[in-house]
Design an enzyme around this catalytic site. Sequence first.
Site, PDB file in Angstrom:
ATOM      1  N   HIS A  12      -6.381  -1.981  15.291  1.00 29.57           N
ATOM      2  CA  HIS A  12      -6.615  -1.250  14.034  1.00 29.57           C
ATOM      3  C   HIS A  12      -6.421  -2.161  12.816  1.00 29.57           C
ATOM      4  O   HIS A  12      -7.292  -2.244  11.947  1.00 29.57           O
ATOM      5  CB  HIS A  12      -5.673  -0.044  13.977  1.00 29.57           C
ATOM      6  CG  HIS A  12      -5.811   0.783  12.743  1.00 29.57           C
ATOM      7  ND1 HIS A  12      -6.544   1.948  12.704  1.00 29.57           N
ATOM      8  CD2 HIS A  12      -5.322   0.623  11.489  1.00 29.57           C
ATOM      9  CE1 HIS A  12      -6.499   2.464  11.486  1.00 29.57           C
ATOM     10  NE2 HIS A  12      -5.757   1.672  10.729  1.00 29.57           N
ATOM     11  N   GLU A  13      -5.302  -2.843  12.772  1.00 29.84           N
ATOM     12  CA  GLU A  13      -5.025  -3.689  11.594  1.00 29.84           C
ATOM     13  C   GLU A  13      -6.008  -4.857  11.538  1.00 29.84           C
ATOM     14  O   GLU A  13      -6.472  -5.231  10.464  1.00 29.84           O
ATOM     15  CB  GLU A  13      -3.583  -4.203  11.608  1.00 29.84           C
ATOM     16  CG  GLU A  13      -2.502  -3.128  11.740  1.00 29.84           C
ATOM     17  CD  GLU A  13      -2.646  -1.955  10.795  1.00 29.84           C
ATOM     18  OE1 GLU A  13      -3.183  -2.124   9.681  1.00 29.84           O
ATOM     19  OE2 GLU A  13      -2.233  -0.843  11.177  1.00 29.84           O
ATOM     20  N   GLY A  68       3.331   2.447  10.753  1.00 26.29           N
ATOM     21  CA  GLY A  68       3.131   1.654  11.961  1.00 26.29           C
ATOM     22  C   GLY A  68       2.949   0.171  11.671  1.00 26.29           C
ATOM     23  O   GLY A  68       3.573  -0.683  12.282  1.00 26.29           O
ATOM     24  N   ALA A  69       2.084  -0.125  10.702  1.00 24.44           N
ATOM     25  CA  ALA A  69       1.777  -1.514  10.398  1.00 24.44           C
ATOM     26  C   ALA A  69       0.941  -1.569   9.134  1.00 24.44           C
ATOM     27  O   ALA A  69       0.520  -0.535   8.622  1.00 24.44           O
ATOM     28  CB  ALA A  69       0.990  -2.140  11.546  1.00 24.44           C
ATOM     29  N   MET A  70       0.707  -2.811   8.646  1.00 26.47           N
ATOM     30  CA  MET A  70      -0.031  -2.952   7.394  1.00 26.47           C
ATOM     31  C   MET A  70      -0.957  -4.159   7.459  1.00 26.47           C
ATOM     32  O   MET A  70      -0.550  -5.259   7.829  1.00 26.47           O
ATOM     33  CB  MET A  70       0.976  -3.083   6.235  1.00 26.47           C
ATOM     34  CG  MET A  70       0.345  -3.253   4.880  1.00 26.47           C
ATOM     35  SD  MET A  70      -0.650  -1.798   4.414  1.00 26.47           S
ATOM     36  CE  MET A  70      -1.941  -2.596   3.476  1.00 26.47           C
ATOM     37  N   GLU A  71      -2.196  -3.920   7.034  1.00 21.13           N
ATOM     38  CA  GLU A  71      -3.285  -4.887   7.227  1.00 21.13           C
ATOM     39  C   GLU A  71      -3.397  -5.955   6.152  1.00 21.13           C
ATOM     40  O   GLU A  71      -4.500  -6.504   5.958  1.00 21.13           O
ATOM     41  CB  GLU A  71      -4.607  -4.119   7.306  1.00 21.13           C
ATOM     42  CG  GLU A  71      -5.091  -3.474   5.983  1.00 21.13           C
ATOM     43  CD  GLU A  71      -4.713  -2.011   5.804  1.00 21.13           C
ATOM     44  OE1 GLU A  71      -3.714  -1.571   6.423  1.00 21.13           O
ATOM     45  OE2 GLU A  71      -5.391  -1.310   5.040  1.00 21.13           O
ATOM     46  N   ASN A  72      -2.336  -6.323   5.446  1.00 19.66           N
ATOM     47  CA  ASN A  72      -2.404  -7.349   4.407  1.00 19.66           C
ATOM     48  C   ASN A  72      -3.264  -8.530   4.841  1.00 19.66           C
ATOM     49  O   ASN A  72      -3.162  -9.004   5.969  1.00 19.66           O
ATOM     50  CB  ASN A  72      -0.995  -7.881   4.113  1.00 19.66           C
ATOM     51  CG  ASN A  72       0.028  -6.790   4.062  1.00 19.66           C
ATOM     52  OD1 ASN A  72      -0.063  -5.901   3.233  1.00 19.66           O
ATOM     53  ND2 ASN A  72       0.978  -6.822   4.983  1.00 19.66           N
ATOM     54  N   GLU A  97       0.854  -1.187   0.000  1.00 15.71           N
ATOM     55  CA  GLU A  97       0.000   0.000   0.000  1.00 15.71           C
ATOM     56  C   GLU A  97       0.890   1.238   0.000  1.00 15.71           C
ATOM     57  O   GLU A  97       1.842   1.281   0.772  1.00 15.71           O
ATOM     58  CB  GLU A  97      -0.914   0.029   1.236  1.00 15.71           C
ATOM     59  CG  GLU A  97      -1.925   1.159   1.136  1.00 15.71           C
ATOM     60  CD  GLU A  97      -2.909   1.207   2.315  1.00 15.71           C
ATOM     61  OE1 GLU A  97      -2.828   0.353   3.212  1.00 15.71           O
ATOM     62  OE2 GLU A  97      -3.735   2.103   2.314  1.00 15.71           O
ATOM     63  N   HIS A 123      -9.324  -3.746  10.141  1.00 15.54           N
ATOM     64  CA  HIS A 123      -9.288  -3.540   8.693  1.00 15.54           C
ATOM     65  C   HIS A 123      -9.776  -4.774   7.929  1.00 15.54           C
ATOM     66  O   HIS A 123     -10.156  -4.656   6.772  1.00 15.54           O
ATOM     67  CB  HIS A 123      -7.860  -3.245   8.223  1.00 15.54           C
ATOM     68  CG  HIS A 123      -7.525  -1.781   8.143  1.00 15.54           C
ATOM     69  ND1 HIS A 123      -8.366  -0.852   7.570  1.00 15.54           N
ATOM     70  CD2 HIS A 123      -6.412  -1.091   8.518  1.00 15.54           C
ATOM     71  CE1 HIS A 123      -7.786   0.353   7.613  1.00 15.54           C
ATOM     72  NE2 HIS A 123      -6.610   0.233   8.188  1.00 15.54           N
TER      73      HIS A 123
HETATM   74  N1  B3K Z   1      -2.900   0.998   5.703  1.00 18.50           N
HETATM   75  C1  B3K Z   1      -1.586   1.135   6.274  1.00 18.50           C
HETATM   76  C2  B3K Z   1      -0.854   2.335   5.830  1.00 18.50           C
HETATM   77  C3  B3K Z   1      -0.184   2.208   4.521  1.00 18.50           C
HETATM   78  C4  B3K Z   1       0.696   3.371   4.248  1.00 18.50           C
HETATM   79  C5  B3K Z   1       1.117   3.534   2.858  1.00 18.50           C
HETATM   80  N2  B3K Z   1       2.061   4.592   2.694  1.00 18.50           N
HETATM   81  C6  B3K Z   1      -1.639   1.147   7.758  1.00 18.50           C
HETATM   82  C7  B3K Z   1      -2.944   1.409   8.376  1.00 18.50           C
HETATM   83  O1  B3K Z   1      -3.484   2.490   8.304  1.00 18.50           O
HETATM   84  O2  B3K Z   1      -3.496   0.516   8.951  1.00 18.50           O
HETATM   85 ZN    ZN Z   2      -5.403   1.812   8.754  1.00 20.38          ZN
END
Ligand code: B3K
Ligand code: ZN
Length: 884
Positions: free
Chosen positions: A301-302, A265-269, A125, A305
Site C-alpha cells: 500500500h505505502e 499503520g504506516a505513512m508513505e512519505n 499527514e 502511494h
Molecule cells: N496516508 C497515511 C495515513 C495518514 C493518517 C493521518 N491521520 C497512511 C496510508 O493510508 O497509507
Molecule cells: Zn494510504
Amino acid sequence: MNQHTPETVYLKDYHPTPFSVDAIKLHVNLGEEQTVVTSNLTLQRRGDGTHPLRLDGQDLELLRIELNGKQLSDAEYEIGAESLTLMLDLPDRFELEIQTAIQPHLNTSLEGLYQSSGNFCTQCEAEGFRKITYFYDRPDVMTLFTTTIEADKEKYPVLLSNGNAVARGELGKGRHWVTWEDPFKKPSYLFALVAGRLACIEDNFTTKSGREVTLQIFVEAHNADKCDHAMASLKRAMKWDEEVFGREYDLDIYMIVAVDDFNMGAMENKGLNVFNSKYVLARQDTATDTDFVNIESVIGHEYFHNWSGNRVTCRDWFQLSLKEGFTVFRDQQFTADMFSATVKRIDDVNRLRSYQFIEDAGPMAHPVRPESYVEINNFYTLTVYEKGAEVVRMIYNLLGREAFRKGTDLYFERHDGQAVTTDDFVQAMEDVSGIDLAQFKRWYSQAGTPVLACESAYDADAKTFTLKVEQSCPPTPGQEVKELFHIPLTVGLLDPTGRPVPLKLQGEAALGQDAVLHVKQAQERFVFTDVAQRPVPSLLRHFSAPVKLRHDYRVDELAFLMSKDTDEFNRWDAGQRLGLRLILQLVEQLQRGEQADSGKLVEVYGPYSAAFASLLQEQGGDLNFRAAALQLPSENYIGASMAVIDPGAIFEARWALRRALAREHEALLWQVFGRNAEDGEFYIDAAAIGRRALKNSCLAYLATLEDEQVIHTAQAQAGNANNMTDVMAALRNLMDIDCPERLEAIDRFYGKWQDDALVVDKWLTLQAVSRLPDTLDHVKGLMQHAAFSIKNPNKVRALIGGFVSGNAYRFHQADGAGYAFLADQVTMLDRLNPQVAARLVAPLIQWRRYDQRRQVLMQQELHRIMAEPELSKDVFEVVSKGLA
Ligand code: B3K
Ligand code: ZN
C-alpha cells in the site's frame, strides 16, 4: 463544555493559495530539550492578487523572521493560534526565513516531530507539518525540499529525510549533519525526518528500465532479525506495480523506518516511509499468518502511494479517497495476486459489511468525498478507504481490465506532479472508455449504503426468467433524499444441476455466464430469455457493488448455491446468508426467554449442518476458502441486520450454534484437525496458511465443548507450536474457558514474551476479548500492569480497543460499566493523543442502534465527555455529531 466551538471546513470554500512556494530549505537542529527549525522559503505570487500571506503553524515558538534578509518588526507580522500572517506589502517574488523552536520530547499527539523509543521521527499527514514550522500546510502547495538535519552523533548516528543524501559533515561537540535533497516537488504532508540509533537491513531492486534502487529497512537493533518478510514484500510490490500498472520507482533509494509509537499503520512519505513496527516486524514465532499477510499488504500500500498519492496527489483533503480508495484497491489486487483472490475478497467484504456499513448508517456517515469536516484526521475512515476502494473496483468492472489500465495510464500521465480531484480521476476513465460515468459519480458525493431489493420469477411457457430490482438508499446526516445510483449488479443463473445458464437479455446479444446489469432507475426489470428450466439466480457476484442485497431465497436455494455456485465468493456468501438466518432465529428464541436450541430449527439447521460437514469432508481444494466458509457471520454483521442490536443474545446465539455444530460433528472436526497438524517445517505460503486456518477453525469449534480433551490439546498447542498462528489460536480458545489452564497459559506467555512489544500487544488483546464475565475488571487491572502504556497507540488499541470493539458481549454489559470505562479512557487519552481518543470513542456514538436502557447509558457517557473542558477538535467532532 468547550469554551468555543471549533470551525467547520467546507469543500465549497476551496481556493488556491495566493502564493506558491518554489522551494523550501529546512535546517533542523535536533535537541533533547528543544529543536530549532530554520525554514527558508522562496515564494512567488500567483496571478496579481493582493491577498496577504498567511501560513499555518501550531504550537511553535517564533524566534526570528526575515524577508529578503531583513528582520521583520513586530508590527509587520501577526501570530494567531494556528497561523502567521505577514502585515506588509509583499513583492511578487521573495525569500522568507523563519526560525522556530519546538519540543518534540513533549509531543504526545504523535503528529509533527516526536520521539519514539528515544529516536526522533515525524508524522505530517494530514496537518502535522505545521507543528514543525510555519508553512502552507495543505496538499495543493507542492515544493522542492532540501533538508539538513543536525544532531548529536553518538545518540543519533542515523539522520534521514526524503530523497537523496547529498552532503554530510561533522561539527564540534560531537555533533554531525546530513543534507537531503528531494528532486520531486511534494506537499508538506509527505515530508519526513528520522534521527536515531537504528540498525539497517539493506537489499536492492533493479527496475524494468534498469534503475538500481537501494532498499533499506531501519529498525531498533534487537529487531534486525524480523525484517526479511517486509523486505521480500517490498520487492514483490515493486515488481507487481511494474507488471500490473506499469509504474516504476523514481528515486535511487527507498527507505522504511519502523517505530513503536505510531497513530496509524504506516505513512508513505516520499522515499522515506515511516511504519508502525506492527506492519514491518515478523518472525514465525512472533507473528501470525494474518500479520504476515497484513505486512505484505501495508508495505505494498505505502509503496503504491508513490504514484497514487505522491506523484499525483490530492488538491484538498476532501479528495482523500483519490489517493486512499485507489491505493487500497491497488493493494487489494496485489494481495489477491499473491495469495488467494477469493479469500482476499471475502476478507475485504467481511470488513466492509461488519464495519463500514455501520459507519455509513451512523451519525458520522459521510460520502467517499466528504463535503465538510471539523478535524480531517476523523475522516481517515472505512468509508474513504474501503468504500472508496469499492468505488474504484466498480469502475474497474464497468470498464474492464484493459480500459481501466488505459485509464490509470492516462491519469498518471496527465496529472503527474499535480494536485487533483476525484473528478479528474473519473474524467480519465471516461476519456479512455467513452463510458458516461455522470450518474456513477454519485457514489463519491452521496453517503449511505444503498439497498437492492430483488424479486425473481420464472415463466416455464415463455422460458423467461425475470429479475425485478428496486434501489433505495436511507437518509444520512445532511442528506435526507438521495438521487439514484448507477449500480453494477453482476449476476449468473444456475440450472438445477448447477451448470451455468448462458445469459441472454431480451433483445440483446448473448452475455456469457456472468453479466453486469446496470441498475440506474428506481426500478428495473431484466428479462432473460431461452432459460430452459427454473434457474437459481446468483446475485451480486464477487460483491459487484457495496450494497445490501435483499432476495427472498429459499433455504434449499441457499444450500444449493453454497455447494454449486461457480462464483466462489457467492458460494461463501450463500453460507453467510443461511448462517445469518439461523442465528437470527436463535436470537428470537433467546429473546422469548427460551434456550437457544437449533434442534427446533431443523429446516434451516439441517441444510446448514450438512453443508458444514461437506466443507469438512471435502478433500483438498483451497483450504483458506474452506476455513473462511466454516466461519459464521460476525457479531457485527449480525447486529447490523437487526432493528435493535441485542449484543448478549447475538453472542449467545452464535456460541450456541457453534456448540451445536461441534457436538454433531465432533469426530469429524477432530479428524480434520489431526489431518492438518503441522509437520514440523514452517512455511508461509497460501497452502500452509490454509492448513493452519482450517485446523484452527476446527479447534475453535471444538473449544465450545469445553472438555478435557480440547483444553489439553489447546494447552499443548500453545506450549509447543513452532509458530505464533497456532499459539494464538490455541490461547484464544483457552481464554473463553474458565479453567486453571487459562491462567497458567497467560502467565507462561507473558513470561516468555514480555520483552517483545508486539507480542505483548497480542497478550493484552487475548485477555480483553475473553467472553468470561470478569473481563472488564481484568482489563482495568491490566491498565495498571507494567506491560501497558496509555501513551502507546498499539497498547491502547490492543487492550482498550480490543475490549470496546472486539468484545461487544462484555462491552455492552447491561449495567453500562463498559461505557463508563470507555468514557474515562477517552477523556484521559484526549489530553495526550486526540487522534487515538477520537477513534476509540466510536462505539458509543452508535447508541441509537440499541435498546432504550442502553441508549440512555451510552448517551450519558457521551454527555460526560462533552462536559470536559478543553476537549480536542477530534473528540469534539465525533461526540457532538454522535449526540446530534
Ligand atoms: N496516508 C497515511 C495515513 C495518514 C493518517 C493521518 N491521520 C497512511 C496510508 O493510508 O497509507
Ligand atoms: Zn494510504
